[in-house]
Every structure is written in structure tokens, then in C-alpha cells.
Scaffold this motif. Structure first.
Motif, PDB file in Angstrom:
ATOM      1  N   GLN A  27      20.236  39.470  21.831  1.00 44.11           N
ATOM      2  CA  GLN A  27      19.850  38.684  22.999  1.00 44.11           C
ATOM      3  C   GLN A  27      19.111  37.439  22.561  1.00 44.11           C
ATOM      4  O   GLN A  27      18.749  37.274  21.396  1.00 44.11           O
ATOM      5  N   TRP A  28      18.884  36.548  23.538  1.00 45.52           N
ATOM      6  CA  TRP A  28      18.084  35.342  23.321  1.00 45.52           C
ATOM      7  C   TRP A  28      16.848  35.401  24.213  1.00 45.52           C
ATOM      8  O   TRP A  28      16.930  35.852  25.354  1.00 45.52           O
ATOM      9  N   ARG A  29      15.732  34.932  23.689  1.00 49.10           N
ATOM     10  CA  ARG A  29      14.520  34.841  24.500  1.00 49.10           C
ATOM     11  C   ARG A  29      13.546  33.842  23.882  1.00 49.10           C
ATOM     12  O   ARG A  29      13.651  33.498  22.700  1.00 49.10           O
ATOM     13  N   ILE A  30      12.585  33.379  24.671  1.00 48.78           N
ATOM     14  CA  ILE A  30      11.560  32.458  24.204  1.00 48.78           C
ATOM     15  C   ILE A  30      10.574  33.216  23.322  1.00 48.78           C
ATOM     16  O   ILE A  30      10.010  34.234  23.727  1.00 48.78           O
ATOM     17  N   THR A  31      10.359  32.714  22.110  1.00 43.23           N
ATOM     18  CA  THR A  31       9.497  33.407  21.157  1.00 43.23           C
ATOM     19  C   THR A  31       8.256  32.613  20.763  1.00 43.23           C
ATOM     20  O   THR A  31       7.391  33.153  20.068  1.00 43.23           O
ATOM     21  N   GLU A  32       8.154  31.363  21.180  1.00 44.55           N
ATOM     22  CA  GLU A  32       6.983  30.572  20.787  1.00 44.55           C
ATOM     23  C   GLU A  32       6.905  29.310  21.638  1.00 44.55           C
ATOM     24  O   GLU A  32       7.918  28.793  22.109  1.00 44.55           O
ATOM     25  N   GLY A  33       5.678  28.804  21.820  1.00 47.29           N
ATOM     26  CA  GLY A  33       5.469  27.532  22.497  1.00 47.29           C
ATOM     27  C   GLY A  33       4.349  26.757  21.829  1.00 47.29           C
ATOM     28  O   GLY A  33       3.379  27.350  21.348  1.00 47.29           O
ATOM     29  N   ASN A  34       4.472  25.419  21.790  1.00 47.78           N
ATOM     30  CA  ASN A  34       3.473  24.571  21.125  1.00 47.78           C
ATOM     31  C   ASN A  34       3.374  23.217  21.815  1.00 47.78           C
ATOM     32  O   ASN A  34       4.296  22.797  22.528  1.00 47.78           O
ATOM     33  N   ILE A  35       2.254  22.529  21.593  1.00 47.39           N
ATOM     34  CA  ILE A  35       2.170  21.087  21.813  1.00 47.39           C
ATOM     35  C   ILE A  35       2.405  20.433  20.464  1.00 47.39           C
ATOM     36  O   ILE A  35       1.820  20.840  19.453  1.00 47.39           O
TER      37      ILE A  35
END
Length: 303
Positions: free
Chosen positions: A49-57
Motif C-alpha cells: 500500500q501507499w501512505r504518508i510517512t513523514e512531513g516537514n517544513i
């Protein structure tokens, strides 16, 4: 120069650690939010599957992106549920596995820039666009028993990995965050312990304090407790020193019953995790659940 920067950019990396990065312009100071969408494959976790694994500025120098602050940790950031079958401890879907795009012939994932499907045959360098989303159709499978983690000793998978539901997930990037629409079509009578239809693993370093829709306020202390508990779904968090604020929300679109809802922040040493929960119920074959959750970020620089 900064005013000419595109509102969105994306890039794609094929191979063993296949993933895309999506960037949305945060300010005219070459700042962007970045979200990593990973292709996760594991037979131990019964996932593809695909999914969001990280977020940054991040800051864009015209060629490369440079990290400034982490926004989201690598835990779950979209959707999971847990059955109340005997001895089931692990959740189903997302980070926890038992979700696949390679079992049913209707399952697939497609990424869209400017509402046009992306050709993911080869590496894609930083490419500007005006909008971005991804749309995944998957199967969610009956989770095993024993340990509350499929990778731990004592976990026993269910023979044949029977399908409990079909999952349609559409995650659209907007407002320097994203909105995730989930549609679950149940194919089996499944007793549900809880469903987190809104869930975000937010970096604790950018969320020193928070408040809910009842105007209850809290200073987080990482003691492992649940904070800002309410039956309303919107919660705001911020770190005034870093100049970062976060808004989380979730909503029910369609359910075949009147749910008992619960929303809170799990305040621990790893993250400040937003949960919006549908409490215990039982599904029937053919039942359809539709929900939506959103998160957005703003940044005014360190004070």
C-alpha cells in the motif's frame, strides 16, 4: 524570485524504497511544506500500500529542498481500525498492515498532478504543478491474534488472510496539509473495537500547547496521557517560539448508525498524536462508511 516559485512541486523515486515527495508553497521566503508518500510492502505485515510517512517544513534554494522543521513523524497519518474479535490486539490498515493493492483486480493507486495521472515509469525530478492528490483502492484483511504487532513473537496470522472490507482512500494536498477521504465497504460482519477515522502523528517539538472546540487548553508534558478529550473533532496546537501552528479536524460523511465519537491528543515522548475515534460497533456485509480528516500547518518563523 520567490514570487515566481510554483505553488506545488513533486518528485518521484522508484526502486526498493519507492516514494513521492509533494511540496506546497508556504511563504514567499522559498519555504514549503513537504509530505512523503511511501510504497510499503511487507509479507510479515501483510501489506502492499501507499501512505504518508513523514512531513516537514523545507526551504527551496532553486534546485534542492533543505529541511527546517519536522511536522509529522513516521507513525500512522491517515486511517486505521481494530476489530474486537477474541485475542486481536493489532489494528488493521495503514501503519499496522493487513492492507493491500495487489489482491483484488479493482485495487490500484494513482497519483494526480493538475488532475492528470502521473506516469511513474522512471525517476521524476522536481516538477511544478498547481494541485496534487493520490487515490488508492485496497483490500483490508482480517488481522491476526496474539501480540499487538504482527512483527512480534506470539502473533498468529489468519489463514488465507480473508478480506473484511474494501477501502477507497483519496488524499488531497491543500492548505499546507492534506485532506483524506475514506470509504469503507464491508464484505464481512466485523465486530469493531474502534476506528480512528482521523489520526495524525505530529512532531511534539512543534506543538507545545493545544486547545479544543470547548476552549479547553493544555500545556503538553509528554506524560503519556490523553489530553483535550471531547466529542467534537477540531483541535488546534502550536509552538509560539517556533512560530508553528497546526489545525486538525475530522468529520463523518455517511454511516449506517449513529456513532459515539471521541477526539483527543495522546501526549507522549514520541509525538502529540491526534485521534478522532468511532467507538465500538458491529458491521454488516454491504455497510458503507464514509469519513474525512484534515490537517493544516502555518509558519511565522521563530520568534
Amino acid at each position: 524570485m520567490s514570487n515566481k516559485l510554483p505553488e506545488f512541486l513533486y518528485e518521484y523515486f522508484p526502486g526498493t524504497y519507492e516514494h513521492l515527495n509533494v511540496y506546497q508553497k508556504l511563504s514567499d521566503d522559498s519555504l514549503y511544506t513537504k509530505f512523503k508518500i511511501s510504497h510499503l510492502r511487507s509479507e510479515i505485515k501483510n501489506e502492499n500500500q501507499w501512505r504518508i510517512t513523514e512531513g516537514n517544513i523545507v526551504k527551496f534554494d532553486g534546485q534542492k529542498m533543505h529541511p527546517i522543521h519536522q511536522l509529522l513523524n513516521g507513525g500512522e497519518n491517515e486511517f486505521v481500525w481494530r476489530s474486537s474479535r477474541p485475542r486481536v490486539g493489532d489494528f488493521t490498515g495503514g501503519y499496522h498492515g493487513d492492507e493491500r493493492i495487489d489482491v483484488d483486480q479493482k485495487s490500484k493507486v494513482t497519483f494526480y498532478a493538475n488532475n492528470v495521472a502521473i506516469n511513474m515509469g522512471t525517476n521524476i525530478k522536481l516538477t511544478p504543478c498547481n494541485s496534487f492528490y493520490y487515490h488508492q483502492f485496497s483490500t483490508m484483511h482480517q488481522t491476526g491474534t496474539g501480540a499487538a504487532d504482527s512483527s512480534k513473537p506470539g502473533f498468529t496470522a489468519i489463514s488465507g488472510n480473508p478480506v473484511d472490507s474494501f477501502h477507497e482512500k483519496k488524499t488531497s494536498f491543500e492548505k499546507n496539509g492534506f485532506v483524506t477521504y475514506n470509504k469503507i465497504t464491508w464484505v464481512a460482519a466485523t465486530p469493531i473495537n474502534k476506528c480512528f477515522f482521523g489520526i495524525f502523528s505530529i512532531n511534539k517539538d512543534i506543538t507545545a500547547e493545544g486547545k479544543n472546540e470547548n476552549d479547553q487548553k493544555v500545556i503538553f508534558n509528554e506524560n503519556g496521557g490523553n489530553k483535550l478529550t471531547t466529542n467534537k473533532q477540531k483541535i488546534w496546537m502550536k509552538n509560539e517560539v517556533k512560530g508553528i501552528s497546526v489545525a486538525c479536524d475530522a468529520k463523518i460523511i455517511k454511516l449506517p448508525f449513529t456513532p459515539i465519537l471521541n477526539t483527543f491528543i495522546w501526549d507522549n515522548q514520541n509525538y502529540h498524536k491526534y485521534y478522532s475515534e468511532i467507538k465500538a460497533t458491529t458491521t454488516n456485509p454491504g455497510d458503507v462508511w464514509e469519513t474525512e480528516a484534515s490537517i493544516s500547518f502555518s509558519y511565522n518563523k521563530e520568534k
